[in-house]
Design an enzyme around this catalytic site. Structure first.
Site, mmCIF file in Angstrom:
data_model
loop_
_atom_site.group_PDB
_atom_site.id
_atom_site.type_symbol
_atom_site.label_atom_id
_atom_site.label_comp_id
_atom_site.label_asym_id
_atom_site.label_seq_id
_atom_site.Cartn_x
_atom_site.Cartn_y
_atom_site.Cartn_z
ATOM 1 N N HIS A 264 35.564 44.569 41.990
ATOM 2 C CA HIS A 264 35.416 43.551 41.731
ATOM 3 C C HIS A 264 34.752 42.765 40.840
ATOM 4 C CE1 HIS A 264 39.508 43.024 43.979
ATOM 5 N NE2 HIS A 264 38.877 43.873 45.253
ATOM 6 N N HIS B 76 44.149 42.416 43.716
ATOM 7 C CA HIS B 76 44.684 43.479 43.597
ATOM 8 C C HIS B 76 45.825 43.620 42.772
ATOM 9 C CE1 HIS B 76 42.430 43.395 47.099
ATOM 10 N NE2 HIS B 76 41.557 43.687 46.740
#
Ligand SMILES: Nc1ncnc2c1ncn2[C@@H]1O[C@H](COP(=O)(O)OP(=O)(O)O)[C@@H](O)[C@H]1O
Ligand SMILES: Nc1ncnc2c1ncn2[C@@H]1O[C@H](COP(=O)(O)OP(=O)(O)O)[C@@H](O)[C@H]1O
Ligand SMILES: [Mg+2]
Ligand SMILES: [Mg+2]
Ligand SMILES: [Mg+2]
Ligand SMILES: [Mg+2]
Lengths: 334, 215, 334, 215
Positions: free
Chosen positions: C57, C219
């Site tokens: 991330h 995700h």
């Protein structure tokens, strides 16, 4: 084409609207919609820093507008040089009476448009001197450095020039500092996937999956070799091996390193590359004084990375460490 | 006549605007094969702007050329802005203060246009650029005009040479610009700039021949 | 898979090497290779700020380690919660005796691992309190906010908590500030392309070209609707229309806005979206006090964007404007 | 025999490691349909670490289970680290200090494993998680063992119920974990955790049945 655009031919205009909205504390528009300036510019008696180029390289070029960096930018279409008029208007916007340092990259269109803009500006009594970044090693052989493209090394040129101007340097001194930055900087790019200009709608070159293009340019200009895509460690080594021998960098040198993604490569992978690159530089006896890893100079959604290394002396160290504030690069002074 | 009046010559520019407009898609298509597919769009953007900027009632050859040149230079950018901007700027400069334009004036204009473009862009003949239309065209004009002294005949020679020059790019490997990325794969298709240059030279020649006839 | 990796199962380890090399001025390793801490932490008597989560991330999570932000981070595998041990070690690394605020996102794995780590820490006399970000509107209906995921709004939570701790707030005060930030923050994500975890080797979900997935998670958790990919202006509107009614934000509110790319969307396009979003917010009578546009919380090489809006009061304004220095977010104080 | 020696039981863990290794890709694929596609990778990372951490010559059932549990808890993270870590921790705890493990010991272990996992993760039956394999399996074991007193028969009942439980997740809508945000769209595919749990229960049952036979 999975992209956020309205009318693709208006992508640059639409982008500028959002950019000005978001960064109104640092940046403002001018009468020419294709020229943006730093809110702090012009400062009377301070040399103005101007750059410009095609769009699609965020944060370059407008992302480096700000405090102690770039004062005005001429904005082109995607991957296409700005007009001579835009460069001219950027000169006028940045000029505080002490002259303008136009620090840009070595591309045919930019060379032509800057040349014409400079003639106009000088007719109007604005002194303009230029430095043309040519840090991209694979774009021409040694001995023909003047033919090389400018890539992410331009950021070091702006950083050095912007800091020198902030320190009160004369136009000659600012130009000398920016030129020193360029002369001591070398880069190489590796491309993994092509990119698509929204108005064109399909990739304008191809890279076979499983291969990589070593020496690729910021608009997909051809590299020196298409090879199998190997491990990150091997890619790191081949990039370092292209950059280091060219200056050459030698044992004991202090360097600044910039590893930029080309757009879509996850930043995680840039750190994977960087870990190996840093180890290789240190094995060669170089000391990394400062590093930048991230998406500093991109090509839309290309995957790939560019490595840029600059050899430092005391002056360049002071300039690179100088406080700066912009969308693309904000750092506290050291 | 063997010359045309500057005052009548704006039509030469208006015809070029029309021709570029008509060939917008065609030029982009050619550019798409080995470039980024925007040559027609780039050209038409500049030329069509010119249509509304010139006062066609009053403009002469010099003024119309100058206006076109300024728009290309100032508002188009890329490489085509400065290159074609320089092209028409040299023509406007050559025509400046002339009441009539004759063959030797025209030769001088084209000659300085070609050499300024060479200087500006650094390309040479055989690099697969618009110079491969322009340089042979200029030479053919000069040779014919030197031999015959006939402006119109020289223009016909120019047209033939420009077309031959454009066709010659088909078998060239691009050495400058975006297409150079393709190396050998750039062979086999026309160069977009050479095609637009040929269209422009052709259009200019036809317009001037009409003007020569009229008087 | 056009990616820079060595052994894909070692991608996180390799990344951490490069990250520590590059940011040694701000960040350092600890005995646990999966725990990184700010060089400034712990400060005796200052509340420690801890977070953690799966990797992939960037800049989140380790990119927010630094001055006046996060003090220690537990690092997980790609898209997978860190271990309980990593959270525990991060608590220990950040504790300056005034307790630890663990500010993390609402994911099952993180909830469980934090819970176990907290039990261990409290046995050892480290006070740990938590705030769980749940800013992602589409992940559960109104009334079931507790089930919602945490997405880019976590950045506002860290910013508020980090600034409050720097201002000398007690653990209760830091927790209250971070909770206030979360309570006043709403987000939505739109996905255009999937991403590939290198160890998996293929995209783990699909988005049909020409469509977009509204409400997608960080995700690739499925969203609430798959629709045609429309113009940037229409996408901007549909995102704003999901975020604003939920709190709800109302006329006269001052807000902070964060528009993050998911990884591979060119930053140019984020500005295209942002221009329209800002106009829509202003049409609704909101005042944008501060905005962040860029890749602040990504999902490897997904294309797409998340919009996050936080309603401000005087305290949140002070905290969001507070000086901060980290890889992912550096700003001068206002 | 109706019990097995703790000292012989490490093979139960070694077999689970093998089964997870063999089903690595399959479990990730199932997870990919409604989760993030890493369940097989997550599981195999922890289980394969265990292979080199246990001294298989000397380890007993308790030690091997304890080692597996610690690795999952401390080194794996995700959801599966704490959940399966808790699972095997409860089994190790139940086996501690026992020379032999009989059906009622086994029942107690599984029972406390299931209830600790329920507490930790907050999921309930029907949420489309591994509990939908585990809970019915435990109940079936207990029912059969209570009725027959036969450890091996009860294990066979456990296997059938675990498989049935796994299949039952196909028609469920996920209410916890990543897949839960899918709502109705999570219906129609197996749950990854329920699948791995079924594989593990099956493997344990087979291994224990072998141990029961041997003696
Ligand atoms: N240095 C140069 N000198 C002359 N012509 C050039 C040069 N570089 C490119 N060209 C011409 O430009 C044409 C492409 O123009 P265009 O497509 O409008 O610009 P771009 O390449 O920026 O997209 C080429 O076909 C070639 O004829
Ligand atoms: N709260 C929970 N309780 C029990 N099992 C859960 C819970 N949350 C998720 N699971 C199980 O975890 C599985 C997914 O595991 P895995 O893919 O390894 O982790 P992640 O979801 O973090 O990627 C699901 O299939 C489900 O069975
Ligand atoms: Mg172009
Ligand atoms: Mg083109
Ligand atoms: Mg996962
Ligand atoms: Mg998963």
């Amino acid at each position: 084409m999975q992209r956020f655009v309205n009318d693709p031919s208006m992508a640059v205009e639409d982008m500028l609207v959002g950019f000005l909205k978001s960064h109104g504390d640092l940046v403002e528009g001018t009468e020419n919609p294709r020229v943006l300036k730093s809110r702090t510019a012009p400062v009377k008696g301070r040399v103005g820093i101007v750059t410009g180029g095609g769009s699609g390289h965020k944060p370059a070029f407008i992302g480096y507008l700000g405090r102690n960096l770039v004062d005005a930018v001429a904005v082109g279409e995607i991957f296409s040089s700005p007009t001579a008029k835009a460069f001219y208007d950027a000169f006028a916007a940045a000029d505080g009476g002490a002259g303008v340092a136009c620090l840009y990259g070595n591309y045919a269109g930019d060379n032509m448009n800057v040349k014409m803009a400079r003639e106009l500006a000088e007719e109007d009594g604005i002194r303009v001197m230029t430095v043309v970044a040519n840090d991209d090693v694979p774009s021409a052989p040694k001995g023909e450095e003047k033919k090389r493209r400018g890539v992410a090394g331009e950021i070091f040129m702006w950083k050095a020039g912007g800091a020198k101007a902030a320190l009160g340097g004369s136009l000659e001194e600012v130009i000398a500092a920016a030129q020193k930055a360029v002369d001591n900087t070398r880069s190489v790019g590796v491309g993994l996937t092509p990119c698509t200009i929204p108005a064109v709608g399909k990739p304008n070159f191809a890279i076979e999956p499983g291969t990589m293009e070593v020496g690729i340019g910021h608009h997909g200009e051809p590299g020196i070799a298409v090879t199998d895509l190997t491990s990150a460690d091997e890619v790191a080594k081949s990039m370092v091996d292209i950059v280091l021998p060219d200056l050459p960098f030698k044992e004991g040198d202090e360097v600044a390193v910039l590893l930029s993604g080309l757009g879509a490569t996850p930043v995680m992978e840039l750190y994977i590359l960087y870990g190996r690159m840093a180890a290789l530089l240190e094995e060669k006896g170089l000391t990394i004084h400062r590093s930048y890893v991230g998406n500093y100079f991109t090509s839309l959604e290309m995957m790939g990375a560019t490595l840029t290394v600059m050899k430092l002396d005391d002056e360049l160290k002071e300039l690179i460490d100088f406080e700066a504030e912009s969308m693309g690069l904000t750092q506290f002074g050291r | 006549m063997n010359s045309f009046a500057n005052r009548d010559g704006a039509v030469v520019v208006r015809e070029m605007i029309r021709v570029i407009g008509e060939n917008r898609a065609y030029l982009s298509e050619i550019d798409g094969a080995i470039g980024d597919g925007d040559h027609g769009v780039n050209m038409d953007k500049g030329f069509s702007l010119c249509l509304s900027r010139v006062d066609w009632e009053t403009a002469d050859f010099t003024t119309a050329m100058k206006t076109l040149s300024r728009i290309l230079l100032m508002e188009i950018g890329g490489s085509m802005g400065p290159i074609y901007g320089t092209f028409f700027d040299q023509i406007a400069k050559g025509a400046k203060d002339r009441e009539r334009i004759d063959g030797s004036a025209f030769s001088a204009m084209l000659g300085s246009a070609a050499s300024e473009i060479e200087k500006l862009g650094g390309a040479v003949r055989g690099d697969k650029t618009l110079l491969d239309s322009l340089l042979p065209a200029v030479e053919a004009f000069d040779a014919s005009f030197e031999e015959t002294g006939d402006f119109a005949k020289a223009l016909t020679a120019l047209q033939a040479a420009a077309e031959e020059g454009r066709e010659s790019t088909r078998d060239m490997v691009a050495r400058v610009g975006r297409a150079s990325r393709l190396g050998e794969r750039s062979r086999g298709v026309l160069d977009a700039g050479a095609t637009s240059c040929c269209l422009l030279l052709n259009s200019m020649a036809e317009s001037v021949k009409e003007l020569l006839k009229e008087e």
